[in-house]
Design a protein around this motif. Structure first.
Motif, PDB file in Angstrom:
ATOM      1  N   VAL A 143      42.171  -9.740 -10.650  1.00 47.41           N
ATOM      2  CA  VAL A 143      41.840 -10.256 -11.971  1.00 47.41           C
ATOM      3  C   VAL A 143      40.841 -11.395 -11.798  1.00 47.41           C
ATOM      4  O   VAL A 143      41.113 -12.344 -11.058  1.00 47.41           O
ATOM      5  N   ALA A 144      39.687 -11.302 -12.428  1.00 46.94           N
ATOM      6  CA  ALA A 144      38.700 -12.379 -12.357  1.00 46.94           C
ATOM      7  C   ALA A 144      38.742 -13.186 -13.648  1.00 46.94           C
ATOM      8  O   ALA A 144      38.748 -12.622 -14.738  1.00 46.94           O
ATOM      9  N   VAL A 145      38.814 -14.503 -13.506  1.00 53.97           N
ATOM     10  CA  VAL A 145      38.841 -15.395 -14.662  1.00 53.97           C
ATOM     11  C   VAL A 145      37.550 -16.218 -14.687  1.00 53.97           C
ATOM     12  O   VAL A 145      37.282 -16.993 -13.769  1.00 53.97           O
ATOM     13  N   LEU A 146      36.752 -15.999 -15.714  1.00 54.06           N
ATOM     14  CA  LEU A 146      35.487 -16.721 -15.856  1.00 54.06           C
ATOM     15  C   LEU A 146      35.614 -17.742 -16.981  1.00 54.06           C
ATOM     16  O   LEU A 146      36.369 -17.524 -17.930  1.00 54.06           O
ATOM     17  N   GLY A 147      34.859 -18.818 -16.898  1.00 55.57           N
ATOM     18  CA  GLY A 147      34.848 -19.805 -17.974  1.00 55.57           C
ATOM     19  C   GLY A 147      33.525 -19.733 -18.711  1.00 55.57           C
ATOM     20  O   GLY A 147      32.477 -19.648 -18.089  1.00 55.57           O
ATOM     21  N   ALA A 148      33.590 -19.729 -20.036  1.00 58.23           N
ATOM     22  CA  ALA A 148      32.344 -19.691 -20.808  1.00 58.23           C
ATOM     23  C   ALA A 148      31.526 -20.954 -20.544  1.00 58.23           C
ATOM     24  O   ALA A 148      30.311 -20.910 -20.471  1.00 58.23           O
ATOM     25  N   ARG A 149      32.192 -22.062 -20.399  1.00 60.67           N
ATOM     26  CA  ARG A 149      31.532 -23.321 -20.037  1.00 60.67           C
ATOM     27  C   ARG A 149      32.575 -24.251 -19.438  1.00 60.67           C
ATOM     28  O   ARG A 149      33.741 -23.890 -19.348  1.00 60.67           O
ATOM     29  N   VAL A 274      32.837  -9.633 -10.513  1.00 53.46           N
ATOM     30  CA  VAL A 274      33.215  -9.025 -11.786  1.00 53.46           C
ATOM     31  C   VAL A 274      33.229  -7.499 -11.651  1.00 53.46           C
ATOM     32  O   VAL A 274      34.118  -6.816 -12.145  1.00 53.46           O
ATOM     33  N   ASN A 275      32.255  -7.012 -10.933  1.00 52.32           N
ATOM     34  CA  ASN A 275      32.154  -5.575 -10.739  1.00 52.32           C
ATOM     35  C   ASN A 275      33.331  -5.021  -9.927  1.00 52.32           C
ATOM     36  O   ASN A 275      33.831  -3.937 -10.190  1.00 52.32           O
ATOM     37  N   VAL A 280      38.798  -8.402 -16.086  1.00 55.41           N
ATOM     38  CA  VAL A 280      37.925  -9.558 -16.178  1.00 55.41           C
ATOM     39  C   VAL A 280      38.194 -10.291 -17.488  1.00 55.41           C
ATOM     40  O   VAL A 280      38.305  -9.667 -18.546  1.00 55.41           O
ATOM     41  N   MET A 281      38.333 -11.609 -17.386  1.00 57.79           N
ATOM     42  CA  MET A 281      38.548 -12.404 -18.592  1.00 57.79           C
ATOM     43  C   MET A 281      37.524 -13.516 -18.657  1.00 57.79           C
ATOM     44  O   MET A 281      37.220 -14.141 -17.641  1.00 57.79           O
ATOM     45  N   VAL A 282      37.031 -13.747 -19.843  1.00 54.91           N
ATOM     46  CA  VAL A 282      36.155 -14.893 -20.054  1.00 54.91           C
ATOM     47  C   VAL A 282      36.895 -15.859 -20.973  1.00 54.91           C
ATOM     48  O   VAL A 282      37.282 -15.493 -22.086  1.00 54.91           O
ATOM     49  N   VAL A 283      37.114 -17.059 -20.474  1.00 54.86           N
ATOM     50  CA  VAL A 283      37.824 -18.050 -21.279  1.00 54.86           C
ATOM     51  C   VAL A 283      36.819 -18.838 -22.103  1.00 54.86           C
ATOM     52  O   VAL A 283      35.795 -19.291 -21.591  1.00 54.86           O
TER      53      VAL A 283
END
Ligand SMILES: Nc1ncnc2c1ncn2[C@@H]1O[C@H](COP(=O)(O)OP(=O)(O)OP(=O)(O)O)[C@@H](O)[C@H]1O
Ligand SMILES: [Mg+2]
Length: 412
Positions: A143-149, A274-275, A280-283
């Motif tokens: 699980v990938a956790v990304l932050g919008a900012r 991400v690939n 994948v989640m974008v917070v």
């Protein structure tokens, strides 16, 4: 029936050429089932994990040599004990050189005597029992956790997701702390790990159960932790493909890898992860700024040809009273799936200050319940994470595995 199927010895090859398949198939009669997988690199690696062949043939004839060379390097790293045999023509010395460089030491001459091929295979092939012992059968998710900012709560989510997964299923969970600022997740979990991501990549070939247990730092809750190196410059020493190979390799040891990528500035690297991830989640949060940043992040990924319909937007610090609903935000960002995490500043801060993870401390806190619900939606509920054993996967794949060699023979 199932019992006997599991005892079968498999040989795997990557050729598209019918004549090569035919030749090998004949030379190997009685030694095991020859399965061919001529799809993508990933499909081939997946097939190794699934059928656990006792030996792998790579086709180094003609134009296939280059592809096989890259594949060989990858396979050597991921399955260091698996015997690899190059199949080709000694009249193409360059192809043979590619094989050697990639770490393949044994050859079968397609124009030679089939009996020689039989002998090579008999000498090298791992017996079924040893194949099973050599490689763990787990194949965990990522699980990938990304932050919008900055500051939207990516690290908090990653840390709590990992803890929730561990608690719910007593699963083996790894938290990859790849976000910036460096080692925030470790800080939130109250651990100071020594062994880091770049070292892990360098030691890829040494990974086994013991190494995983001893080299990696663990939180009190049992979640293993792998942070970035303190000096980020070290990241330049490793390639993307090596980093991805590490993630793939770690699937064998962890039911779940949660990767905190919040704040990570290398978008190319992020895109690769991400690939490779299963989820994948974008917070983001309910602010206009964060919404725009989330949309921009997706654009950046799109430029790198990463478009995932299954990408989830997670609106953190969600407060219904603000009158901006989650569906509207999802629409604006351009994603289909959206979740919310409630505003729980006080509970989160208190937990951090006490050096504990909220998900471990207060399982009934609204934030933790929302994280649990999120996990459920990803398909990880209590007791499930480790469910996909070898047997289950064999069952699924067996029909195909059988069809390949049989179909070939029928076509004789
Ligand atoms: N749902 C929430 N409700 C209230 N506060 C939150 C929530 N999620 C995170 N926070 C708080 O926001 C702050 C930033 O959170 P966090 O470090 O997780 O964000 P981040 O996206 O990883 O930030 P960075 O960009 O610094 O990596 C922390 O103090 C955290 O406790
Ligand atoms: Mg962070």
């Amino acid at each position: 029936m199932m019992q006997r199927d599991v005892e079968i010895d498999y040989l795997l090859m990557n050729t598209r050429r019918d004549d090569v398949r035919q030749w090998l198939g004949d030379a190997l009669t009685g030694l095991g089932a020859l399965v061919s997988e001529d799809g993508s690199h990933e499909a081939f690696v997946e097939q190794i994990s699934t059928i656990r062949p006792g030996l792998v043939f790579l086709d180094f004839s003609g134009a296939q040599a280059k592809v096989s060379g890259r594949l060989a390097e990858h396979v050597v790293r991921l399955f260091p004990t698996l015997p690899l045999v190059a199949v080709g023509n000694p009249s193409e010395p360059e192809a043979m050189l590619v094989a050697l460089r990639a770490g393949v030491r044994d050859f079968i001459d397609l124009r030679g005597n089939p009996a020689d091929a039989t002998a090579v295979v008999k000498r090298l092939m791992l017996p079924r029992s040893q194949v099973k012992a050599a490689e763990p059968t787990r194949r965990g998710g990522i699980v990938a956790v990304l932050g919008a900012r900055a500051g939207v709560g990516a690290t908090t989510l990653a840390v709590n997701l990992a803890a929730a997964a561990r608690r719910g299923a007593a699963a083996e969970v790894l938290l990859l702390d790849l976000g910036l600022p460096v080692r925030d997740a470790a800080l939130y979990c109250n651990v100071s790990p020594q062994f880091h991501f770049v070292e892990a990549v360098r030691n890829l070939r040494r990974f086994d159960q013991v190494f995983v247990r001893t080299a990696l730092a663990h939180q009190v809750n049992g979640v293993a932790l792998l942070p970035l190196p303190e000096t980020l410059g070290e990241l330049r020493d490793i390639s993307y493909s090596e980093a991805l190979a590490l993630l793939e390799r770690l699937r064998a040891f962890f039911d779940l890898q949660v990767i905190d990528l919040g704040g990570f500035t290398n978008i190319d690297f992020m895109a690769q992860i991400v690939n490779a991830a299963d989820h994948v989640m974008v917070v983001a949060e309910q602010s206009l700024g964060a919404i725009v940043s989330a949309a921009e992040l997706l654009q950046e990924l799109k430029k790198r040809e990463i478009e995932r319909d299954d990408l989830r937007l997670v609106v953190s610090r969600f407060d219904a009273r603000l009158g901006v609903d989650a569906a509207q935000i999802a629409d604006r960002v351009g994603v289909q799936a959206v979740e919310t995490l409630p505003e729980r500043r006080e509970a989160l801060l208190l937990a951090t200050n006490r050096g504990v993870v909220l998900a471990d401390d207060l399982p009934n806190d609204p934030y933790v319940r929302a994280v649990d619900a999120l996990m459920e939606r990803l398909g990880y509920h209590a007791g499930q994470a480790a469910e996909r054993g070898l047997l289950a996967r064999m069952k699924e794949k067996l029909p195909d595995a059988w069809r390949a060699p049989r179909g070939k023979r029928a076509g004789n």
